[in-house]
Design a protein around this motif. Sequence first.
Motif, PDB file in Angstrom:
ATOM      1  N   GLU A  46       1.154   4.038  -2.872  1.00 43.85           N
ATOM      2  CA  GLU A  46       0.848   5.449  -2.593  1.00 43.85           C
ATOM      3  C   GLU A  46       2.006   6.358  -2.979  1.00 43.85           C
ATOM      4  O   GLU A  46       1.814   7.486  -3.407  1.00 43.85           O
TER       5      GLU A  46
ATOM      6  N   ALA B 275      -3.549   5.757   7.045  1.00 40.74           N
ATOM      7  CA  ALA B 275      -4.014   4.733   6.097  1.00 40.74           C
ATOM      8  C   ALA B 275      -5.286   4.107   6.660  1.00 40.74           C
ATOM      9  O   ALA B 275      -5.345   3.767   7.837  1.00 40.74           O
TER      10      ALA B 275
ATOM     11  N   TYR C 236       0.827  -1.206   0.000  1.00 35.37           N
ATOM     12  CA  TYR C 236       0.000   0.000   0.000  1.00 35.37           C
ATOM     13  C   TYR C 236       0.866   1.263   0.000  1.00 35.37           C
ATOM     14  O   TYR C 236       0.645   2.191  -0.795  1.00 35.37           O
TER      15      TYR C 236
END
Length: 440
Positions: A249, A380, A245
């Motif tokens: 990002e 997050a 993730y």
Amino acid sequence: MAEEKEEVKTFEELGICEPLAEACDRLGWKNPTKIQVEAIPHALEGKDLIGLAQTGSGKTGTFALPILQALIEASQKHVQAFFACVLSPTRELAIQIGEQFEALGSSIGVKCGVLVGGVDMVQQTIILGKRPHIIVATPGRLVDHLTNTKGFSLRTLKYLVLDEADRLLNEDFEKSLDDILNVIPRDRKTYLFSATMTKKVQKLQRACLRNPVKIEAASKYSTVDTLKQQYRFVPAKHKECYLVYILTEMSGSTSMVFTRTCDATSFLALLLRNLGFRAIPINGHMNQSKRLGALNKFKAGECNILICTDVASRGLDIPSVDMVINYDIPTNSKDYIHRVGRTARAGRSGVAISLPNQYEIEWYLQIEKLIGKKLPEFPAQEEEVLLLLEQVSEAKRIAATKLKESGGSKKRRHGEDEEDDIQKYLGGKDKKSKKSKRRD
């Protein structure tokens, strides 16, 4: 005094001669760093130095420039072979220091010999036969040559530098370091540099420095102001999801991901490759040519994610690193300082994100205690992160299968076959290199 120091704008004003100042300019060193401003004048006066500075603060230039200037002055009288010796804890850092000496001394004909493990001794003996001015070495390999290479000694040595001195004083290097100190001249200049000051460093200071000037261009354990530091507490079973993730990002960033084990570097590199990331591993079990190959691919931008153990946490100058991820939290909190020092170097900004799981929280709290601040949390949404779970799980399965098919990491020798698997999978060359004995 502080105001006077801030007025220094050029290397010439520190007392550096014109050829070396021009070399600094060619390397893009427009202005001296804080450690250089404070230490170089003392070094030019012939003082022993203890330099404590954040990693990435210009330490190599701090000791290389005074040594090269002294070499220029000495060479006007007669040729000075084996004039200085720099000891480094890692092969990659030694090679990098050697490159900086050659770049700074190119216009004055400086010859530099690098002695590290994983490279053929005969090749290095030939280099020593050319009588280089500067030797940069890992301690074990230097002792090998002092013991076995006919005609080689450091009796003419005028300068000794211990770079990353806290690491050089680990048990791994202690005997080699003692052997070296016993055979080099006592009448010499000694520079001791470290990002962290430990009791062992203080002990070494008493043993081999004479009335040293201590330059502390940083607080005891600190990180640079341009570094944005964050953490995210993650469950162990979802750690890979959070890594993917964050890398998604921050896509386009150049990143270093630190793990605790050599096997983890290879596994994560395969996992990320399965998901389309340009990742490559580097660890202490790979032979020297493959370690350098991985590092060069990363520096050249062929891969923008370097998965590494702490072999890459010390001193390596890779200017374009945007982000450091502590995938595994270091058990020694001082290693955190060195890891995150790979980014936000020489005034640039950078990001460091740590991912402690439920088993690592105590180590993470030790880091916050060491640096004296509580870090903000990386934002997050867990639901968003877990949308990646299915594809990450599949990438993990494929990576595990690939490693298992090639014989399993426990059956491999020095991790080199494992790296070959990765190179095959990436479409790289599949040439077996000769396996050399490893001794740093």
